[in-house]
Design a protein around this motif. Structure first.
Motif, short mmCIF file in Angstrom:
data_model
loop_
_atom_site.label_atom_id
_atom_site.label_comp_id
_atom_site.label_asym_id
_atom_site.label_seq_id
_atom_site.Cartn_x
_atom_site.Cartn_y
_atom_site.Cartn_z
N LEU A 172 0.79 -1.25 -0.06
CA LEU A 172 -0.18 0.06 0.14
C LEU A 172 0.97 1.33 0.17
CD1 LEU A 172 -2.89 -0.89 2.40
CD2 LEU A 172 -2.95 -0.94 -0.02
N ILE A 173 2.11 1.19 0.94
CA ILE A 173 2.74 2.90 1.03
C ILE A 173 3.51 2.63 -0.36
CG2 ILE A 173 4.83 3.20 2.03
CD1 ILE A 173 4.03 1.86 4.45
N VAL A 174 4.14 1.64 -1.03
CA VAL A 174 4.82 1.79 -2.17
C VAL A 174 3.83 2.15 -3.59
CG1 VAL A 174 6.10 0.60 -4.21
CG2 VAL A 174 6.58 0.35 -1.66
N SER A 175 2.73 1.62 -3.22
CA SER A 175 1.70 1.81 -4.45
C SER A 175 1.22 3.42 -4.41
CB SER A 175 0.33 1.17 -4.36
OG SER A 175 0.77 -0.44 -4.52
N LEU A 176 0.94 3.71 -3.16
CA LEU A 176 0.62 5.27 -2.97
C LEU A 176 1.72 6.14 -3.15
CD1 LEU A 176 -1.37 7.29 -1.96
CD2 LEU A 176 -0.90 6.81 0.26
N LEU A 177 2.86 5.94 -3.07
CA LEU A 177 4.12 6.75 -3.12
C LEU A 177 4.16 6.97 -4.93
CD1 LEU A 177 6.78 5.78 -0.57
CD2 LEU A 177 5.55 7.78 -0.66
N VAL A 178 4.18 5.81 -5.34
CA VAL A 178 4.38 5.94 -7.14
C VAL A 178 3.23 6.32 -7.52
CG1 VAL A 178 4.52 4.27 -8.95
CG2 VAL A 178 5.83 3.86 -7.11
N ALA A 179 1.99 6.27 -7.08
CA ALA A 179 0.77 7.02 -7.71
C ALA A 179 0.90 8.42 -7.39
CB ALA A 179 -0.43 6.54 -6.83
N LEU A 180 1.47 9.04 -6.37
CA LEU A 180 1.59 10.36 -6.24
C LEU A 180 2.62 10.81 -7.10
CD1 LEU A 180 1.89 10.44 -2.22
CD2 LEU A 180 0.13 11.59 -3.67
N LEU A 181 3.65 10.18 -7.32
CA LEU A 181 4.56 10.62 -8.41
C LEU A 181 4.13 10.65 -9.72
CD1 LEU A 181 7.88 8.52 -7.35
CD2 LEU A 181 7.53 11.05 -7.19
N LEU A 182 3.21 9.61 -10.05
CA LEU A 182 2.64 9.50 -11.49
C LEU A 182 1.17 10.60 -11.32
CD1 LEU A 182 2.79 5.83 -12.19
CD2 LEU A 182 4.37 7.55 -12.99
N ASN A 183 0.94 11.10 -10.46
CA ASN A 183 0.01 11.97 -10.43
C ASN A 183 0.38 13.52 -10.75
OD1 ASN A 183 -2.71 12.70 -10.24
ND2 ASN A 183 -2.41 13.59 -8.26
N MET A 184 1.81 13.54 -10.94
CA MET A 184 2.38 14.99 -11.22
C MET A 184 2.20 15.16 -12.93
SD MET A 184 5.65 15.06 -8.82
CE MET A 184 5.87 14.76 -7.12
N GLU A 185 2.40 16.40 -13.17
CA GLU A 185 2.20 16.95 -14.36
C GLU A 185 3.41 16.72 -15.10
OE1 GLU A 185 -0.38 17.24 -16.21
OE2 GLU A 185 -1.97 16.83 -14.16
N LEU A 186 3.86 15.64 -15.51
CA LEU A 186 5.26 15.34 -16.02
C LEU A 186 5.27 15.33 -17.77
CD1 LEU A 186 6.99 13.22 -13.31
CD2 LEU A 186 6.98 15.67 -13.61
N LYS A 187 6.33 15.38 -18.25
CA LYS A 187 6.28 15.11 -19.71
C LYS A 187 6.30 13.82 -19.89
CE LYS A 187 8.64 16.99 -23.99
NZ LYS A 187 9.68 17.80 -24.39
N HIS A 188 5.54 13.32 -20.79
CA HIS A 188 5.73 11.68 -21.14
C HIS A 188 5.29 10.72 -20.13
CE1 HIS A 188 7.58 12.77 -24.84
NE2 HIS A 188 8.72 13.14 -24.06
N ILE A 189 4.19 11.37 -19.19
CA ILE A 189 3.85 10.71 -18.02
C ILE A 189 3.18 9.32 -18.33
CG2 ILE A 189 1.68 11.76 -17.93
CD1 ILE A 189 3.96 10.95 -14.86
N GLY A 190 2.64 9.13 -19.53
CA GLY A 190 1.98 7.94 -19.78
C GLY A 190 2.80 6.85 -20.07
N ILE A 191 4.03 7.23 -20.60
CA ILE A 191 4.95 6.25 -20.83
C ILE A 191 5.39 5.68 -19.26
CG2 ILE A 191 7.47 5.61 -21.49
CD1 ILE A 191 7.16 7.98 -23.40
N PHE A 192 5.76 6.28 -18.32
CA PHE A 192 5.92 5.96 -16.99
C PHE A 192 4.92 5.08 -16.36
CE2 PHE A 192 8.46 9.96 -17.33
CZ PHE A 192 9.97 9.23 -17.18
N ARG A 193 3.53 5.49 -16.47
CA ARG A 193 2.67 4.60 -15.95
C ARG A 193 2.29 3.30 -16.47
NH1 ARG A 193 -1.70 9.96 -16.62
NH2 ARG A 193 -0.90 10.84 -14.64
N THR A 194 2.73 3.22 -18.01
CA THR A 194 2.69 1.67 -18.20
C THR A 194 3.94 1.07 -17.93
OG1 THR A 194 1.81 2.97 -20.49
CG2 THR A 194 3.01 0.61 -20.73
N ALA A 195 4.78 1.79 -17.91
CA ALA A 195 6.19 1.01 -17.30
C ALA A 195 5.94 0.47 -15.87
CB ALA A 195 7.46 1.76 -17.25
#
Length: 292
Positions: free
Chosen positions: A84-107
């Motif tokens: 739960l902790i790791v999933s939430l931390l990664v979700a917080l990172l992927l929720n940021m408005e970053l360039k090419h964020i779709g690639i990171f979410r897929t990875a």
């Protein structure tokens, strides 16, 4: 005065609705309720002879079930909070408005698609063999290599690590919840002088508390039913330190041919999971009321 009459769009009979859902009712009776009842009935027998509750009594007074139940609870207590902790931390990172964020979410989601299939298990076994990549890295850092499959705690650790690697599904649920939080709440928190960390505890966590509860329940049930990872990775060893209740059911059924004991263990596992879920439901319900 004209009386308006409601026309049922799918029929005029009051039994139309019942007829429409009858396939699902029949399916539930045939494939869920009937096997459920039969499982309990088989748990009262020993090779076809009725023995009452002897299977349950022998199981609870023996050594195998308490050990397997202890391993299962230990595994769930370590894995579920970490995941739960790791999933939430990664979700917080992927929720940021970053360039090419779709690639990171897929990875990040790919490991969940791969799961614990044979190729992944072979890769995992190679990583943690005596001369595997992990021990090579430890040696390069000047640390002593670890006997991952000979040490009871290390063997359980590599199973936890394998399941922790598959955090994608939990992360996706968290990510969807994070994206539903209104931006106005963060702007109001910023106006009130909240920093990022304080906003996380005062805005983010309260807004996703129900999603955390859903993930907690789903992951707890999955962890308590664990079978494939320890079966393929360690075979339950060393000394039964990674043998879960799921593995015990398999061994009783297909190794010893004791279908009565296997079904009795299944029922006890069902009761344990129901008790744990009920406890979590009551605890989180109290937390929700306190926060409200």
């Amino acid at each position: 005065m004209n009386t308006r009459k409601y026309l049922n769009p799918v029929g005029v009979s009051k039994y139309t609705g019942l007829a429409l859902i009858s396939p699902f009712i029949i399916g539930a009776v045939l494939f869920i309720i009937y096997p459920f009842v039969c499982s309990f009935a088989v748990g009262l027998t020993n090779r076809g002879s009725f023995v009452g509750l002897d299977n349950f009594r022998d199981m609870l007074s023996g050594r195998d079930f308490p050990q397997a139940a202890g391993v299962t609870f230990k595994y769930a207590l370590i894995l579920v909070p970490l995941k739960l902790i790791v999933s939430l931390l990664v979700a917080l990172l992927l929720n940021m408005e970053l360039k090419h964020i779709g690639i990171f979410r897929t990875a990040f989601y790919i490991p969940s698609i791969l799961g614990a299939n044979l190729a992944v298990i072979i890769m995992w076994q190679y990583l943690f063999t005596s001369d595997g990549l992990v021990n090579q890295l430890l040696s390069a850092m000047g640390l002593s290599p670890v006997s991952w499959y000979g040490n009871t705690n290390a063997a359980l650790f590599i199973i936890v690590l394998l399941r922790l690697w598959e955090f994608g599904s939990t992360m996706v649920i968290f990510l969807a919840a994070l994206r539903d939080i209104p931006r106005e709440l963060y702007e109001a928190a910023r106006v009130d002088g909240c920093g990022s960390i304080r906003a996380f505890f005062t805005v983010t966590l309260p807004q996703i508390k129900n999603v955390i509860f859903v993930n907690l329940i789903l992951q707890t049930i999955a962890a308590m039913q664990e079978f494939s990872a320890p079966y393929m990775l360690t075979g339950g060893g060393p000394l039964g330190s990674t043998r879960t209740v799921g593995m015990l059911i398999y061994e009783e059924m297909f190794t010893y041919g004791s279908e009565g004991t296997a079904n009795a263990v299944s029922w006890v596992l069902f009761v344990l999971i129901a008790a744990v879920v009920t406890l979590l439901y009551k605890l989180t319900g109290r937390v929700r009321r306190d926060e409200d």
